[in-house]
Design a protein around this motif. Structure first.
Motif, short mmCIF file in Angstrom:
data_model
loop_
_atom_site.label_atom_id
_atom_site.label_comp_id
_atom_site.label_asym_id
_atom_site.label_seq_id
_atom_site.Cartn_x
_atom_site.Cartn_y
_atom_site.Cartn_z
N LEU A 1 49.42 82.07 36.76
CA LEU A 1 49.18 82.09 35.32
C LEU A 1 47.92 82.88 34.96
CD1 LEU A 1 50.07 81.09 32.54
CD2 LEU A 1 48.76 79.00 32.96
N TRP A 2 46.85 82.70 35.73
CA TRP A 2 45.55 83.25 35.33
C TRP A 2 45.02 84.35 36.25
CZ3 TRP A 2 44.87 81.76 30.65
CH2 TRP A 2 45.26 80.48 30.24
N GLY A 3 45.63 84.56 37.40
CA GLY A 3 45.08 85.49 38.37
C GLY A 3 45.27 86.95 38.01
N GLU A 4 44.68 87.81 38.83
CA GLU A 4 44.72 89.26 38.62
C GLU A 4 45.61 89.91 39.68
OE1 GLU A 4 41.74 93.16 38.61
OE2 GLU A 4 40.96 91.15 39.07
N VAL A 5 46.44 90.84 39.24
CA VAL A 5 47.27 91.61 40.16
C VAL A 5 46.70 93.02 40.26
CG1 VAL A 5 49.57 92.49 40.68
CG2 VAL A 5 49.32 90.29 39.53
N THR A 6 46.05 93.31 41.37
CA THR A 6 45.56 94.66 41.61
C THR A 6 46.70 95.54 42.10
OG1 THR A 6 44.98 94.20 43.91
CG2 THR A 6 43.30 93.72 42.23
N ASP A 7 46.50 96.84 42.06
CA ASP A 7 47.52 97.75 42.58
C ASP A 7 47.78 97.48 44.06
OD1 ASP A 7 47.72 98.93 40.11
OD2 ASP A 7 46.44 100.65 40.61
N GLN A 8 46.71 97.19 44.80
CA GLN A 8 46.84 96.92 46.23
C GLN A 8 47.65 95.66 46.48
OE1 GLN A 8 43.11 96.25 48.26
NE2 GLN A 8 43.99 96.71 50.26
N LEU A 9 47.39 94.61 45.69
CA LEU A 9 48.13 93.37 45.86
C LEU A 9 49.59 93.55 45.46
CD1 LEU A 9 48.25 90.39 46.58
CD2 LEU A 9 47.45 89.86 44.26
N ALA A 10 49.84 94.29 44.39
CA ALA A 10 51.22 94.53 43.95
C ALA A 10 52.00 95.23 45.05
CB ALA A 10 51.23 95.35 42.67
N ALA A 11 51.39 96.25 45.67
CA ALA A 11 52.06 96.98 46.74
C ALA A 11 52.30 96.07 47.94
CB ALA A 11 51.22 98.19 47.15
N ARG A 12 51.33 95.22 48.23
CA ARG A 12 51.46 94.28 49.35
C ARG A 12 52.63 93.34 49.13
NH1 ARG A 12 50.68 89.03 50.46
NH2 ARG A 12 49.60 88.37 52.37
N GLN A 13 52.71 92.75 47.93
CA GLN A 13 53.78 91.80 47.65
C GLN A 13 55.15 92.46 47.69
OE1 GLN A 13 52.35 88.99 48.26
NE2 GLN A 13 52.86 87.85 46.39
N GLU A 14 55.25 93.68 47.17
CA GLU A 14 56.52 94.40 47.23
C GLU A 14 56.93 94.66 48.68
OE1 GLU A 14 58.56 94.93 44.87
OE2 GLU A 14 57.30 94.41 43.15
N SER A 15 55.95 94.98 49.52
CA SER A 15 56.22 95.21 50.94
C SER A 15 56.70 93.93 51.61
CB SER A 15 54.96 95.74 51.63
OG SER A 15 55.17 95.88 53.03
#
Length: 225
Positions: A99-113
């Motif tokens: 709900l409150w956290g931040e999605v960095t570009d690096q984290l987004a790429a990590r999660q997609e991987s």
């Protein structure tokens, strides 16, 4: 396996030893009830037995090992109370992170991987790897907090989760059922539907808790939140 971003390790020798053993538990390399020899483990980690005892004390506080007088140290066997405690903690932490956290570009790429690796493992029938990717996905959700304290607590929870599944013959379908739900949940996050994602994650964790209690033979007695 997609890991967290590297950082300079400033921990004490006992903290590093505890982290190493915790990681082995989380990876399923140390089984519930297995005895841990001070001599053998200290030699494997390249530390003194006194340092290892400090690491054991840390892991005992985390309910990952049991220390019994005159009987030595063994990997813990989670029980019904552990299951409930673990999921209460996850219900408090993970939806808030979404709900409150931040999605960095690096984290987004990590999660997609991670999601892609889980789907590939599922298609190839590598169910242990599906479980590994599921843990990495939830670890990534907590990384949204940006808090090393919260992420450290998640490390402990994931290790205890692994022990739960190792207490009985592993059910190959358990994590398979959540691959699609993980993908849907992350899509909500990336679409900016944070409240929907947090509510879905709460339902998801309650469902998982019920399934785990059934899987371990305790029955679906946990109250729905």
């Amino acid at each position: 396996m997609t890991a967290r971003p590297p950082h300079r390790d400033t921990r004490s020798a006992s903290s590093r030893a505890a982290a190493s053993l915790r990681a082995q538990i989380s990876a399923g390399r140390l089984l519930p009830g297995s005895k841990l020899s001070e001599v053998a483990v200290a030699a494997e980690l390249g530390i003194s037995r006194n340092t290892l005892r400090e690491a054991f004390a840390t892991l005992a506080q985390e309910n990952l090992i049991d220390r019994r007088p005159h009987r030595g140290v063994c990997v813990a066997r989670p029980d019904q109370a552990d299951v409930r405690e673990i999921y209460e903690a996850r219900l408090a932490v993970e939806p808030s992170a979404v709900l409150w956290g931040e999605v960095t570009d690096q984290l987004a790429a990590r999660q997609e991987s991670v999601l892609a690796a889980a789907q590939e493992a599922l298609g190839e029938g590598r169910m242990h790897d599906v479980g590994d990717q599921n843990q990495l996905f939830h670890d990534g959700l907590v990384q949204m907090t940006g808090s090393t304290i919260v992420m450290g607590a998640m490390d402990q929870l994931l290790a205890r989760m692994r022990l739960m599944f190792l207490c009985k013959d592993y059910s190959p379908t358990f994590h398979a059922n959540y691959v699609h739900r993980n993908a849907e949940l992350w899509a909500m996050v990336m679409q900016g539907r944070r409240r929907d994602a947090a509510e879905e994650l709460r339902r998801y964790l309650v469902d998982a808790r019920t399934e785990v209690l059934d899987f371990l033979g305790y029955g679906a007695q946990a109250p729905r939140r």
